[in-house]
Each structure stands twice: as C-alpha cells, then as structure tokens.
Scaffold this motif. Structure first.
Motif, mmCIF file in Angstrom:
data_model
loop_
_atom_site.group_PDB
_atom_site.id
_atom_site.type_symbol
_atom_site.label_atom_id
_atom_site.label_comp_id
_atom_site.label_asym_id
_atom_site.label_seq_id
_atom_site.Cartn_x
_atom_site.Cartn_y
_atom_site.Cartn_z
ATOM 1 N N LEU A 17 22.855 142.926 -86.995
ATOM 2 C CA LEU A 17 22.383 142.334 -88.250
ATOM 3 C C LEU A 17 21.641 141.036 -87.974
ATOM 4 C CD1 LEU A 17 25.504 142.923 -90.537
ATOM 5 C CD2 LEU A 17 23.257 143.979 -90.817
ATOM 6 N N HIS A 18 22.205 140.218 -87.111
ATOM 7 C CA HIS A 18 21.566 138.943 -86.776
ATOM 8 C C HIS A 18 20.237 139.160 -86.040
ATOM 9 C CE1 HIS A 18 21.170 134.743 -85.748
ATOM 10 N NE2 HIS A 18 20.932 135.112 -84.505
ATOM 11 N N ALA A 19 20.237 140.057 -85.068
ATOM 12 C CA ALA A 19 19.038 140.285 -84.247
ATOM 13 C C ALA A 19 17.879 140.850 -85.059
ATOM 14 C CB ALA A 19 19.364 141.217 -83.084
ATOM 15 N N THR A 20 18.195 141.600 -86.107
ATOM 16 C CA THR A 20 17.139 142.204 -86.923
ATOM 17 C C THR A 20 16.820 141.392 -88.169
ATOM 18 O OG1 THR A 20 18.729 143.570 -88.134
ATOM 19 C CG2 THR A 20 17.700 144.544 -86.169
ATOM 20 N N GLY A 21 17.686 140.431 -88.496
ATOM 21 C CA GLY A 21 17.486 139.648 -89.707
ATOM 22 C C GLY A 21 17.915 140.373 -90.963
ATOM 23 N N GLU A 22 18.640 141.466 -90.801
ATOM 24 C CA GLU A 22 19.119 142.208 -91.960
ATOM 25 C C GLU A 22 20.401 141.587 -92.496
ATOM 26 O OE1 GLU A 22 17.393 146.664 -91.043
ATOM 27 O OE2 GLU A 22 19.531 146.319 -90.813
ATOM 28 N N ALA A 23 20.704 141.922 -93.732
ATOM 29 C CA ALA A 23 21.933 141.479 -94.385
ATOM 30 C C ALA A 23 22.864 142.675 -94.545
ATOM 31 C CB ALA A 23 21.613 140.885 -95.758
ATOM 32 N N GLN A 24 24.117 142.394 -94.846
ATOM 33 C CA GLN A 24 25.071 143.480 -95.090
ATOM 34 C C GLN A 24 24.583 144.390 -96.208
ATOM 35 O OE1 GLN A 24 28.976 141.890 -95.820
ATOM 36 N NE2 GLN A 24 29.322 141.400 -93.656
ATOM 37 N N THR A 25 23.887 143.832 -97.176
ATOM 38 C CA THR A 25 23.353 144.625 -98.280
ATOM 39 C C THR A 25 22.359 145.666 -97.778
ATOM 40 O OG1 THR A 25 23.597 142.699 -99.699
ATOM 41 C CG2 THR A 25 22.211 144.462 -100.530
ATOM 42 N N ASP A 26 21.527 145.285 -96.811
ATOM 43 C CA ASP A 26 20.562 146.222 -96.234
ATOM 44 C C ASP A 26 21.277 147.371 -95.545
ATOM 45 O OD1 ASP A 26 18.315 144.541 -96.944
ATOM 46 O OD2 ASP A 26 18.825 143.281 -95.216
ATOM 47 N N LEU A 27 22.303 147.041 -94.768
ATOM 48 C CA LEU A 27 23.061 148.074 -94.061
ATOM 49 C C LEU A 27 23.825 148.952 -95.044
ATOM 50 C CD1 LEU A 27 23.711 149.254 -91.324
ATOM 51 C CD2 LEU A 27 25.583 147.595 -91.125
ATOM 52 N N ALA A 28 24.333 148.355 -96.109
ATOM 53 C CA ALA A 28 25.049 149.126 -97.122
ATOM 54 C C ALA A 28 24.154 150.207 -97.726
ATOM 55 C CB ALA A 28 25.577 148.201 -98.212
ATOM 56 N N LEU A 29 22.884 149.866 -97.988
ATOM 57 C CA LEU A 29 21.951 150.856 -98.533
ATOM 58 C C LEU A 29 21.777 152.033 -97.587
ATOM 59 C CD1 LEU A 29 19.195 148.513 -100.022
ATOM 60 C CD2 LEU A 29 20.793 149.966 -101.292
ATOM 61 N N VAL A 30 21.685 151.747 -96.299
ATOM 62 C CA VAL A 30 21.514 152.796 -95.295
ATOM 63 C C VAL A 30 22.741 153.705 -95.252
ATOM 64 C CG1 VAL A 30 21.333 153.198 -92.797
ATOM 65 C CG2 VAL A 30 19.944 151.437 -93.879
ATOM 66 N N LEU A 31 23.913 153.095 -95.353
ATOM 67 C CA LEU A 31 25.161 153.853 -95.252
ATOM 68 C C LEU A 31 25.555 154.522 -96.559
ATOM 69 C CD1 LEU A 31 27.255 151.312 -93.151
ATOM 70 C CD2 LEU A 31 26.166 153.415 -92.344
ATOM 71 N N GLY A 32 24.914 154.111 -97.665
ATOM 72 C CA GLY A 32 25.264 154.680 -98.965
ATOM 73 C C GLY A 32 26.591 154.155 -99.494
ATOM 74 N N VAL A 33 26.901 152.901 -99.156
ATOM 75 C CA VAL A 33 28.126 152.260 -99.622
ATOM 76 C C VAL A 33 27.753 150.912 -100.239
ATOM 77 C CG1 VAL A 33 29.544 153.407 -97.862
ATOM 78 C CG2 VAL A 33 28.616 151.132 -97.400
ATOM 79 N N SER A 34 28.728 150.225 -100.781
ATOM 80 C CA SER A 34 28.465 148.900 -101.347
ATOM 81 C C SER A 34 28.502 147.834 -100.255
ATOM 82 C CB SER A 34 29.516 148.567 -102.417
ATOM 83 O OG SER A 34 30.780 148.368 -101.810
ATOM 84 N N GLN A 35 27.928 146.678 -100.568
ATOM 85 C CA GLN A 35 27.991 145.557 -99.632
ATOM 86 C C GLN A 35 29.440 145.169 -99.401
ATOM 87 O OE1 GLN A 35 28.900 142.135 -100.598
ATOM 88 N NE2 GLN A 35 28.874 141.622 -98.430
ATOM 89 N N ALA A 36 30.277 145.262 -100.428
ATOM 90 C CA ALA A 36 31.692 144.922 -100.294
ATOM 91 C C ALA A 36 32.378 145.840 -99.287
ATOM 92 C CB ALA A 36 32.385 145.004 -101.647
ATOM 93 N N GLN A 37 31.983 147.110 -99.254
ATOM 94 C CA GLN A 37 32.570 148.037 -98.277
ATOM 95 C C GLN A 37 32.140 147.688 -96.857
ATOM 96 O OE1 GLN A 37 31.236 151.579 -100.379
ATOM 97 N NE2 GLN A 37 33.374 152.210 -100.599
ATOM 98 N N VAL A 38 30.893 147.266 -96.680
ATOM 99 C CA VAL A 38 30.447 146.815 -95.360
ATOM 100 C C VAL A 38 31.228 145.563 -94.973
ATOM 101 C CG1 VAL A 38 28.505 145.891 -94.027
ATOM 102 C CG2 VAL A 38 28.156 147.859 -95.536
ATOM 103 N N SER A 39 31.413 144.664 -95.907
ATOM 104 C CA SER A 39 32.163 143.443 -95.654
ATOM 105 C C SER A 39 33.598 143.749 -95.225
ATOM 106 C CB SER A 39 32.164 142.554 -96.896
ATOM 107 O OG SER A 39 32.908 141.376 -96.658
ATOM 108 N N ARG A 40 34.230 144.710 -95.887
ATOM 109 C CA ARG A 40 35.600 145.090 -95.511
ATOM 110 C C ARG A 40 35.646 145.667 -94.102
ATOM 111 N NH1 ARG A 40 35.983 146.170 -101.066
ATOM 112 N NH2 ARG A 40 35.379 148.343 -100.924
ATOM 113 N N ARG A 41 34.631 146.435 -93.743
ATOM 114 C CA ARG A 41 34.575 146.963 -92.376
ATOM 115 C C ARG A 41 34.390 145.825 -91.373
ATOM 116 N NH1 ARG A 41 32.412 150.944 -95.691
ATOM 117 N NH2 ARG A 41 32.938 153.097 -95.151
ATOM 118 N N GLN A 42 33.532 144.881 -91.719
ATOM 119 C CA GLN A 42 33.250 143.767 -90.815
ATOM 120 C C GLN A 42 34.425 142.793 -90.688
ATOM 121 O OE1 GLN A 42 30.970 145.000 -88.858
ATOM 122 N NE2 GLN A 42 30.123 142.951 -88.664
ATOM 123 N N SER A 43 35.235 142.694 -91.718
ATOM 124 C CA SER A 43 36.396 141.797 -91.661
ATOM 125 C C SER A 43 37.585 142.451 -90.969
ATOM 126 C CB SER A 43 36.802 141.356 -93.069
ATOM 127 O OG SER A 43 37.379 142.447 -93.776
#
Length: 110
Positions: A17-43
């Motif tokens: 995420l840091h190397a590409t400048g993307e946010a969790q929200t961007d990754l959430a769209l790709v995965l078809g989940v919410s940003q909160a779900q990405v955050s839970r995975r990351q935590s």
C-alpha cells in the motif's frame, strides 16, 4: 525469532500500500469488501484468507509466494509501473507544488 505468516502478510500488504500510494479503500474495492474489513485484516482481528492473498497478489502483479514471503520480497517484486512516483498520491493525483510568495524568505517567488 522471525515473523509468523499472518504478520508477514499484514506487513507485506502495508508495504505494498505504501509503495504504490494506495489506501485501504482502494484495496477494499479490489477485494469487494469494505475498508473496515481491510482494516480488521491489517490489525490482525481477522486473518487474511488464501483467496484474499491471491487477489492481493494479482492486484499488485506479484506472485502470491512473494506476498507470503513478507514485505521486502513483496515490494521488490512489485512491477516498476505500479510503484508510486515522487509527488504522486493515491489515485494518481499530483501533489501541488505551488509556493506562496509570503512563504519564501524575502517575499519573492522562487
């Protein structure tokens, strides 16, 4: 002692995420989940599934084994065209570089 697999994946995702400048929200769209779900995975509250790892790796154009190897290998495997360039923010926006006249010593423009 080295990082466990869960921590390696979380660290690799954070590094990508840091190397590409993307946010969790961007990754959430790709995965078809919410940003909160990405955050839970990351935590660590929720584990990254193998299917998630495959989708993350495909999104970044790397092999899933590079993702599982940890942040250094994941970022080293990132295709050059996926890397953030200086002055770029997530979404490809260019940061403003204008300087106010009063922000420069002597009041003159650069």
């Amino acid at each position: 002692m080295g990082l466990g697999l869960d921590e390696r994946v979380r660290s690799a995702v954070a590094a990508l995420l840091h190397a590409t400048g993307e946010a969790q929200t961007d990754l959430a769209l790709v995965l078809g989940v919410s940003q909160a779900q990405v955050s839970r995975r990351q935590s660590g509250a929720t584990a990254w599934s193998l299917a998630d790892c495959e989708r993350v790796a495909a999104h970044y154009g790397i092999d899933v084994l590079e993702l599982l190897a940890g942040p250094t290998r994941a970022v080293e495997s990132l295709p050059p065209d996926r890397r953030r360039t200086p002055g770029r923010q997530a979404g490809g926006e260019v940061r403003g570089t204008a300087v106010r006249d009063d922000a420069v010593p002597g009041g003159g423009a650069r």
